[in-house]
Design a protein around this motif. Structure first.
Motif, PDB file in Angstrom:
ATOM      1  N   GLN A   7       0.558  -1.273   0.252  1.00  0.00           N
ATOM      2  CA  GLN A   7      -0.255   0.034  -0.120  1.00  0.00           C
ATOM      3  C   GLN A   7       0.412   1.165  -0.223  1.00  0.00           C
ATOM      4  OE1 GLN A   7      -2.952  -0.587   3.650  1.00  0.00           O
ATOM      5  NE2 GLN A   7      -4.339  -0.790   1.960  1.00  0.00           N
ATOM      6  N   VAL A   8       0.566   1.908  -0.357  1.00  0.00           N
ATOM      7  CA  VAL A   8       1.352   3.400  -0.587  1.00  0.00           C
ATOM      8  C   VAL A   8       0.163   4.359   0.291  1.00  0.00           C
ATOM      9  CG1 VAL A   8       2.146   5.531  -2.285  1.00  0.00           C
ATOM     10  CG2 VAL A   8       1.887   3.115  -3.097  1.00  0.00           C
ATOM     11  N   VAL A   9       1.064   5.499   0.861  1.00  0.00           N
ATOM     12  CA  VAL A   9       0.134   6.378   1.969  1.00  0.00           C
ATOM     13  C   VAL A   9       0.852   7.228   1.959  1.00  0.00           C
ATOM     14  CG1 VAL A   9       0.146   6.647   4.383  1.00  0.00           C
ATOM     15  CG2 VAL A   9       0.224   4.517   3.793  1.00  0.00           C
ATOM     16  N   TYR A  10      -0.219   8.277   1.775  1.00  0.00           N
ATOM     17  CA  TYR A  10      -0.734  10.133   1.801  1.00  0.00           C
ATOM     18  C   TYR A  10      -0.602  10.597   2.772  1.00  0.00           C
ATOM     19  CZ  TYR A  10       0.969  14.006  -0.323  1.00  0.00           C
ATOM     20  OH  TYR A  10       1.268  15.877  -1.097  1.00  0.00           O
ATOM     21  N   LYS A  11      -0.289  11.176   3.287  1.00  0.00           N
ATOM     22  CA  LYS A  11      -0.818  11.961   4.364  1.00  0.00           C
ATOM     23  C   LYS A  11      -0.805  13.865   3.695  1.00  0.00           C
ATOM     24  CE  LYS A  11       0.812   8.811   8.430  1.00  0.00           C
ATOM     25  NZ  LYS A  11       1.804   8.812   9.246  1.00  0.00           N
ATOM     26  N   GLY A  12      -1.890  14.578   4.680  1.00  0.00           N
ATOM     27  CA  GLY A  12      -1.681  15.927   4.411  1.00  0.00           C
ATOM     28  C   GLY A  12      -2.630  16.492   4.807  1.00  0.00           C
ATOM     29  N   PHE A  13      -2.648  17.470   4.862  1.00  0.00           N
ATOM     30  CA  PHE A  13      -4.228  18.856   5.351  1.00  0.00           C
ATOM     31  C   PHE A  13      -4.900  19.021   4.419  1.00  0.00           C
ATOM     32  CE2 PHE A  13      -6.218  22.409   6.826  1.00  0.00           C
ATOM     33  CZ  PHE A  13      -6.368  22.789   8.064  1.00  0.00           C
ATOM     34  N   LEU A  14      -6.214  18.402   5.193  1.00  0.00           N
ATOM     35  CA  LEU A  14      -7.029  18.842   3.879  1.00  0.00           C
ATOM     36  C   LEU A  14      -7.965  20.159   3.761  1.00  0.00           C
ATOM     37  CD1 LEU A  14      -9.720  16.908   2.523  1.00  0.00           C
ATOM     38  CD2 LEU A  14     -11.025  17.107   4.836  1.00  0.00           C
ATOM     39  N   LEU A  15      -7.664  20.510   2.546  1.00  0.00           N
ATOM     40  CA  LEU A  15      -7.793  21.790   1.916  1.00  0.00           C
ATOM     41  C   LEU A  15      -9.316  21.794   1.331  1.00  0.00           C
ATOM     42  CD1 LEU A  15      -5.107  22.572  -0.280  1.00  0.00           C
ATOM     43  CD2 LEU A  15      -6.132  23.491   1.936  1.00  0.00           C
ATOM     44  N   THR A  16      -9.737  20.729   0.717  1.00  0.00           N
ATOM     45  CA  THR A  16     -11.136  20.762  -0.222  1.00  0.00           C
ATOM     46  C   THR A  16     -11.961  19.711   0.135  1.00  0.00           C
ATOM     47  OG1 THR A  16     -10.498  20.730  -2.564  1.00  0.00           O
ATOM     48  CG2 THR A  16     -10.718  23.405  -0.847  1.00  0.00           C
ATOM     49  N   ARG A  17     -13.365  19.271  -0.188  1.00  0.00           N
ATOM     50  CA  ARG A  17     -14.371  18.181  -0.249  1.00  0.00           C
ATOM     51  C   ARG A  17     -14.914  18.012  -1.695  1.00  0.00           C
ATOM     52  NH1 ARG A  17     -15.179  18.880   5.668  1.00  0.00           N
ATOM     53  NH2 ARG A  17     -13.672  19.071   5.744  1.00  0.00           N
ATOM     54  N   GLN A  18     -14.970  17.435  -2.564  1.00  0.00           N
ATOM     55  CA  GLN A  18     -16.258  17.234  -3.155  1.00  0.00           C
ATOM     56  C   GLN A  18     -17.054  15.837  -3.514  1.00  0.00           C
ATOM     57  OE1 GLN A  18     -13.719  19.656  -4.800  1.00  0.00           O
ATOM     58  NE2 GLN A  18     -14.635  21.079  -3.765  1.00  0.00           N
ATOM     59  N   SER A  19     -17.931  15.870  -4.363  1.00  0.00           N
ATOM     60  CA  SER A  19     -18.088  14.012  -4.600  1.00  0.00           C
ATOM     61  C   SER A  19     -19.561  14.585  -5.700  1.00  0.00           C
ATOM     62  CB  SER A  19     -18.972  13.131  -4.015  1.00  0.00           C
ATOM     63  OG  SER A  19     -20.119  14.509  -3.182  1.00  0.00           O
ATOM     64  N   LYS A  20     -18.923  14.163  -6.639  1.00  0.00           N
ATOM     65  CA  LYS A  20     -19.847  13.769  -8.177  1.00  0.00           C
ATOM     66  C   LYS A  20     -20.543  12.444  -8.211  1.00  0.00           C
ATOM     67  CE  LYS A  20     -16.060  13.603 -11.233  1.00  0.00           C
ATOM     68  NZ  LYS A  20     -14.871  15.059 -12.374  1.00  0.00           N
ATOM     69  N   ASP A  21     -21.373  12.953  -9.704  1.00  0.00           N
ATOM     70  CA  ASP A  21     -21.410  11.859 -10.296  1.00  0.00           C
ATOM     71  C   ASP A  21     -20.966  10.575 -11.225  1.00  0.00           C
ATOM     72  OD1 ASP A  21     -24.032  10.675  -8.234  1.00  0.00           O
ATOM     73  OD2 ASP A  21     -25.309  11.947  -9.607  1.00  0.00           O
ATOM     74  N   THR A  22     -19.986   9.832 -11.525  1.00  0.00           N
ATOM     75  CA  THR A  22     -19.540   9.322 -12.596  1.00  0.00           C
ATOM     76  C   THR A  22     -20.232   8.512 -13.421  1.00  0.00           C
ATOM     77  OG1 THR A  22     -18.228   8.122 -11.843  1.00  0.00           O
ATOM     78  CG2 THR A  22     -17.299   9.974 -11.842  1.00  0.00           C
ATOM     79  N   ASN A  23     -20.151   7.421 -14.185  1.00  0.00           N
ATOM     80  CA  ASN A  23     -20.001   6.777 -14.921  1.00  0.00           C
ATOM     81  C   ASN A  23     -20.355   5.493 -14.289  1.00  0.00           C
ATOM     82  OD1 ASN A  23     -21.736   8.216 -17.496  1.00  0.00           O
ATOM     83  ND2 ASN A  23     -19.496   7.940 -18.667  1.00  0.00           N
ATOM     84  N   ASN A  24     -19.065   5.321 -13.226  1.00  0.00           N
ATOM     85  CA  ASN A  24     -19.122   4.292 -12.417  1.00  0.00           C
ATOM     86  C   ASN A  24     -19.206   4.581 -10.657  1.00  0.00           C
ATOM     87  OD1 ASN A  24     -17.592   2.564 -14.777  1.00  0.00           O
ATOM     88  ND2 ASN A  24     -16.183   4.026 -14.333  1.00  0.00           N
TER      89      ASN A  24
END
Length: 791
Positions: A7-24
């Motif tokens: 597993q690759v792990v990337y840590k960071g401070f959360l700036l923005t969040r979004q969600s959207k509908d896709t074909n999947n």
């Protein structure tokens, strides 16, 4: 042989969040940043959900199928607050989630937690506030500005990061045509200016027209790549105007990371308020941030705030008429306009640093999960902290109260004893409402469990019963309390302030009809307990032979009638606080079998203290007093609720009250001072102190029956503006300065009539003087008449 994927792990401070509908399915995106730069974490094929009562499941599935809404259901070991079993409904599209919620509600089926967006729920259920780790079996894709990682999982990962910022300010015509845009941070000072190149020591990029200016701004933001964009009214002025001008030129404002588009959304409840979303960047308005951090200013204009905090202001001679100056400089002195534009950016940056707003907002986000740009947010903060604990305890959250929330009893306010006193102690309960929550186990789920098993519950008020064992809020408060104590020891003022605001907001949340956990029994069990505590404390103090002259929410004012020595008064304050704390510990242990977290502190000794009467009455006032504190040889005057601290009184009244009380507290006869102020007012020597500044709380056209002075002045001002071909300033709320003249109210910018000096003597000087002079045997009318007879 099965291959084990690392597993690759990337840590960071959360700036923005979004969600959207896709074909999947639903794709959730989180932009995060750490010392290596920004990264886009995406979680594909997510599902959104809400809950219904299990008994409604069959009808719900049938109804949604009829509406061709795809859904799957799963019964859970969760119940509502009235112990009804629930089923989770899952959706592969956000569009279906919203449609299903609407259809079910229309068909009489109640839904729970349907307002929580999928990108927020993922964070809440994993206790992720600001520090986030993305896990993947793939290596992150990278380009020259950011990385991208498709995640299989996200977890909480506390992260310390220094966020980069860019201060932005635009200058424009009174019709909204853009002139210039300044950008500034610790390493950049740049002005984008429409016009032909001119020699200058400033870093100016000259553009041919407005379209080119907007394109240059997009390129500059992408090149400078800030995490935060800050400014003054930056959302509802600068960005609102940028979106309008970009629409005119059919330009997509690709301000976001990965050249993504920024979006504007109007507030449905307030046409003057909007929201801007920029993927990977956060726009923070300085005014909103200061208010969130509980700063108070008479005016939140950049000029006023920078004068108060930085002792400097805008680079313009006449701030009030700056629109005309800006247009003049754009036409005749663009270098001067560039300097002015850039200085506004610098002022905003310095205010953010001076007030530690960057640190405050980061800490608030780390503690509560609130977005950096969230205004207020007490209800959301409470939900973020409480909801995951509630689910693990077997409950779903209730919905907002249909009534909108019934009013709960307020804090304790004692009718005061008016007078001028020597040596008054203030004994203050440390964070009274949070300590009541801790002590008496006041908690939403604790109320449900207490009513379910009443035999060993703690009795609250108006029918409230609270479980002794099953609760979360007391522990949340305790943790915040310990963190704040540590922040105080570390002299970390930003953290201490953030913790104080969060901790003290929880009572207001429980008493707010805008909170899903609202219950009148919760709020009342806090405030009525507070009243009980204050009343009992006063009785115990008076049993020791001292006089309680006032009490207000969590503070008790004690008059040491026969004490003259300061050291003795201080010792009495310390001893009284210790005694009351011991009594509460004993009482709660014996009567309730509870540990006591109430803590009374000796806060202040007023050497002189004044409690006025209610105007036109002999009764003592409430929430209005003044006092003199002497500390290390320095004297300080404290005013609460009086004219000196009220922005709707004139500067004349505020200065007069300060000087008058200073003299009286020093045992000086103020008669000659009063005469002098009256005469100087009549002579016109105090004209600059006579303007009123009041808010227009409605549109000007909405004032029909009752026309207050500020509205009359505003209408006169806009009539004159219209005649001069200037924009009308006061049609849509706002602030106005005006004078009372012999011809009635007139705006300060169009003052033509003679000032009505007798009005100011009768309405500004006299009320201030009459509230205190009788307590030293003087009469204002006699002083005034003797003065007037001299002329």
């Amino acid at each position: 042989m099965t291959e084990i994927l690392q597993q690759v792990v990337y840590k960071g401070f959360l700036l923005t969040r979004q969600s959207k509908d896709t074909n999947n399915g639903i794709e959730v995106s989180y932009w995060v940043v750490n010392s290596d730069g920004p990264m886009l974490l995406t979680l594909p094929q997510q599902r959104s959900l809400f809950f219904i009562q299990t008994e409604d499941q069959a009808q719900a599935i049938t109804t949604l199928t009829e509406h061709r809404i795809k859904v799957s259901a799963k019964a859970l070991k969760l119940t509502t607050f009235v112990h009804q079993e629930v089923t989770a409904l899952y959706f592969d599209r956000i569009k279906d989630h919203r449609a299903a919620n609407r259809v079910l509600n229309q068909n009489g089926i109640e839904t729970y937690e349907a307002d929580i967006q999928v990108h927020d729920r993922l964070l809440i259920e994993r206790n992720i506030t600001s520090g986030i780790a993305g896990l993947s079996t793939e290596t992150a894709n990278a380009n020259h500005t950011f990385k991208a990682l498709a995640c299989t999982k996200i977890t909480a990962a506390p992260t310390e990061v220094c966020l980069s910022y860019l201060s932005l300010d635009i200058e424009c015509s009174m019709q909204g045509e853009l002139y210039s845009i300044a950008l500034q941070n610790d390493t950049t000072e740049l002005v984008l200016m429409i016009g032909k190149p001119e020699p200058s020591t400033l870093n100016i990029i000259w553009l041919e027209n407005e379209s080119a200016l907007i394109q240059a701004l997009i390129s500059s933001i992408q090149e400078l790549d800030p995490d935060l964009i800050i400014g003054w009214s930056v959302v509802n002025f600068d960005f609102r105007l940028l979106f309008k001008r970009a629409e005119k030129h059919k330009i997509a404002l690709n301000f976001g990371r990965n050249n993504t588009r920024a979006y504007w959304r109007d507030n449905r409840n307030d046409t003057n308020q909007g929201f801007v979303t920029i993927p990977g960047r956060v726009v923070i308005d300085g005014i909103d941030a200061l208010k969130t951090a509980t700063y108070h200013f008479e005016s939140f204009s950049l000029e006023n705030v920078s004068r108060e905090l930085l002792n400097k202001g805008k680079l313009i001679e006449d701030v009030k008429n700056r629109a005309e100056h800006i247009t003049h400089d754009f036409r005749h002195n663009k270098i001067k306009l560039a300097q002015y534009n850039l200085e506004d950016c610098k002022l905003v940056s310095e205010i953010f640093k001076k007030t530690q707003l960057f640190d405050f907002l980061k800490l608030r986000s780390q503690l509560t999960g609130l977005e950096l740009d969230r205004i207020g947010g007490s209800v959301a903060a409470f939900t973020n902290l409480y909801l995951p604990k509630l689910h693990r305890a077997g409950y779903v959250a209730p919905n907002l109260p249909e009534s909108g929330g019934l009013a709960s009893p307020g804090g304790y306010v004692m009718t005061s004893i008016p007078g001028l006193f020597n040596n008054v102690l203030v004994l203050d309960f440390k964070s009274l409402y949070p300590s009541i929550i801790r002590t008496f186990k006041i908690d939403p789920m604790g109320l449900v469990e207490g009513l379910k098993s009443p035999d060993n519950a703690i009795e609250g008020f108006i029918g409230g019963l609270f479980s002794r064992e099953k609760h979360f809020l007391p522990e949340i408060i305790s943790d915040l309390w310990l963190q704040r104590d540590q922040a105080k020891r570390d002299k970390d003022s930003a953290r201490s302030q953030a913790l104080k605001i969060i901790m003290n907001s929880f009572y207001g949340v429980l008493g707010s009809g805008g909170c899903r956990f609202y219950d009148k029994r919760l709020a009342s069990s806090i405030t009525l307990r507070g009243q009980q505590i204050m009343q009992q404390t006063a009785l115990w103090i008076e049993s020791q032979g001292y006089k309680v002259i006032y009490g207000d929410t969590d503070s008790t004012f004690v008059w040491l009638e026969n004490v003259e020595c300061t050291d003795e008064a201080n010792q009495i304050g310390t001893d009284l606080a210790k005694l009351i704390n011991q009594k509460w510990q004993q009482k709660l242990a014996e009567e309730y079998q509870l540990d006591c977290f109430l803590e009374l502190e000796f806060e202040t000794l007023y050497h002189k203290f004044f409690m006025p009467t209610i105007r036109g009455s002999e009764l003592g006032s409430k929430k209005r007093y003044a006092g003199q504190i002497v500390s290390q040889g320095e004297t300080q005057l404290v005013f609460k609720g009086l004219e000196t601290v009220r922005s709707d009184w004139t500067e004349l009244a505020r200065e007069f009250q300060t000087e008058l009380y200073k003299m009286i507290f020093s045992d000086q006869d103020p008669s000659e001072y009063i005469k002098r102020v009256i005469q100087e007012t009549l002579d016109g020597k105090r004209d600059k102190q006579l303007s009123y500044r009041k808010r227009l709380r409605q549109k000007l056209s909405a004032y029909v029956k009752n026309i207050p002075p500020q509205v009359k002045a505003a209408r006169l001002a806009d009539q004159q503006n219209q005649q001069l071909g200037l924009p009308m300033q006061y049609q849509n709320k706002g602030w106005i300065k005006y004078f009372i003249t012999l011809q009635g109210p007139q705006p300060s910018e169009y003052l033509t009539a003679k000032i009505d000096y007798q009005h100011y003597i009768d309405k500004q000087i006299k009320p201030v003087a009459e509230s205190i002079l009788p307590f030293i045997g003087l009469n204002f009318s006699q002083i005034e008449s003797r003065q007037l007879r001299l002329f």
